[in-house]
Design a protein around this motif. Structure first.
Motif, PDB file in Angstrom:
ATOM      1  N   MET A 136       0.933  -1.196   0.128  1.00  0.00           N
ATOM      2  CA  MET A 136      -0.174   0.079  -0.044  1.00  0.00           C
ATOM      3  C   MET A 136       0.919   0.983  -0.092  1.00  0.00           C
ATOM      4  O   MET A 136       1.825   1.389   0.765  1.00  0.00           O
ATOM      5  N   THR A 137       0.689   2.248  -0.778  1.00  0.00           N
ATOM      6  CA  THR A 137       1.321   3.574  -0.595  1.00  0.00           C
ATOM      7  C   THR A 137       0.254   4.498  -0.564  1.00  0.00           C
ATOM      8  O   THR A 137      -0.636   4.606  -1.084  1.00  0.00           O
ATOM      9  N   LEU A 138       0.607   5.418   0.369  1.00  0.00           N
ATOM     10  CA  LEU A 138      -0.264   6.393   0.723  1.00  0.00           C
ATOM     11  C   LEU A 138       0.281   7.990   0.081  1.00  0.00           C
ATOM     12  O   LEU A 138       1.186   8.007  -0.185  1.00  0.00           O
ATOM     13  N   LEU A 163       4.453   1.489   7.684  1.00  0.00           N
ATOM     14  CA  LEU A 163       5.767   1.468   8.102  1.00  0.00           C
ATOM     15  C   LEU A 163       6.345  -0.098   7.924  1.00  0.00           C
ATOM     16  O   LEU A 163       7.426  -0.343   7.408  1.00  0.00           O
ATOM     17  N   GLU A 164       5.135  -1.085   8.066  1.00  0.00           N
ATOM     18  CA  GLU A 164       5.623  -2.288   7.821  1.00  0.00           C
ATOM     19  C   GLU A 164       5.977  -2.629   6.322  1.00  0.00           C
ATOM     20  O   GLU A 164       6.898  -3.117   6.304  1.00  0.00           O
ATOM     21  N   ASN A 165       5.215  -1.987   5.297  1.00  0.00           N
ATOM     22  CA  ASN A 165       5.416  -2.215   3.841  1.00  0.00           C
ATOM     23  C   ASN A 165       6.778  -1.859   3.531  1.00  0.00           C
ATOM     24  O   ASN A 165       7.532  -2.301   2.662  1.00  0.00           O
ATOM     25  N   ALA A 166       7.245  -0.709   4.140  1.00  0.00           N
ATOM     26  CA  ALA A 166       8.683   0.076   3.788  1.00  0.00           C
ATOM     27  C   ALA A 166       9.427  -1.109   4.144  1.00  0.00           C
ATOM     28  O   ALA A 166      10.629  -1.161   3.393  1.00  0.00           O
ATOM     29  N   ARG A 188       8.164   6.620   0.196  1.00  0.00           N
ATOM     30  CA  ARG A 188       7.179   6.323  -0.747  1.00  0.00           C
ATOM     31  C   ARG A 188       6.048   5.808  -0.100  1.00  0.00           C
ATOM     32  O   ARG A 188       4.917   6.263  -0.481  1.00  0.00           O
ATOM     33  N   GLU A 189       6.025   4.763   0.899  1.00  0.00           N
ATOM     34  CA  GLU A 189       4.842   4.221   1.611  1.00  0.00           C
ATOM     35  C   GLU A 189       4.316   5.295   2.160  1.00  0.00           C
ATOM     36  O   GLU A 189       2.687   5.289   2.477  1.00  0.00           O
TER      37      GLU A 189
END
Length: 221
Positions: free
Chosen positions: A1-3, A114-117, A210-211
């Motif tokens: 997911m990108t915000l 934060l997790e996805n980064a 990015r995230e």
């Protein structure tokens, strides 16, 4: 997911990135609170990258029963969510001081970002990492690689992410990490990723930007 940032001011999504070196825990915590309490809508967000000397921290609703045998390592009860965790040399700590109202996101969105980064950072190095809905953080082969604990105040976040880079993992055996008895932990070194904490910070930063949907025209200060 990108915000994606939704601020009306195009410059509002810029972020300052600060490398603080090895900083004592309690003064840094107070500095985060002060920044959050005094910032204005016009202030840029900040990402603080640092390490801490050995310390256990316990969330505001944390249970002392999860602190098994702290020994000579101090325990500090603080105002984030979650249970007990450990910070120490060889661990990269990231504090996202983010105006979440300006980004139009909620706390769960921030946790996932934060997790996805970290997951993307690991994937670049051919390490498969995963998040868990029931226990926030990042895991490799069911061992915890990164912990997350946050506080939202005045529509802004502080506290954040702790990524184990190359550290003595023994203190985690003195607690139930994140309140989970028997939870095993790991670090990047054990996954074959050899980095200093500062290099890990510089290489993780683009993934975080990015995230979080923050401008990549960021500045290190």
């Amino acid at each position: 997911m990108t915000l994606r940032a939704v601020a009306s001011d195009p410059g509002a999504s810029n972020v300052q990135i600060r490398w603080l070196g090895c900083a004592e825990y309690e003064p840094t915590w107070r500095d985060m609170q002060s920044f959050t309490d005094t910032r204005t809508d016009a202030d840029a967000d900040q990402l603080w990258f640092l390490a801490h000397p050995p310390v256990f921290t316990l969330g505001m609703n944390g249970k002392h029963e999860h602190v098994l045998a702290p020994g000579d390592i101090p325990l500090v009860q603080i105002d984030r969510g979650g249970q007990v965790t450990y910070h120490g040399p060889g661990q990269l700590v990231v504090y996202p001081l983010i105006d979440v109202r300006r980004l139009g996101i909620g706390v769960r969105d921030l946790v996932v970002a934060l997790e996805n980064a970290v997951i993307a950072f690991c994937a670049e190095r051919n390490v498969t990492a995963l998040g868990r809905r029931d226990a926030p953080g990042v895991y490799v082969n069911e061992r915890k690689l990164a912990s997350i604990g946050l506080r939202i105040r005045r529509g802004c976040s502080y506290h954040g992410l702790a990524l184990n880079v190359s550290m003595n993992l023994e203190p985690f055996r003195r607690i139930n990490p994140c309140g989970l008895a028997g939870l095993q932990v790991t670090d990047l070194e054990a996954q074959g990723i050899a980095l200093s904490v500062q290099d890990a910070a510089r290489q993780l930063a683009p993934h975080l930007l990015r995230e979080l949907g923050l401008s990549d025209a960021s500045t290190w200060v």
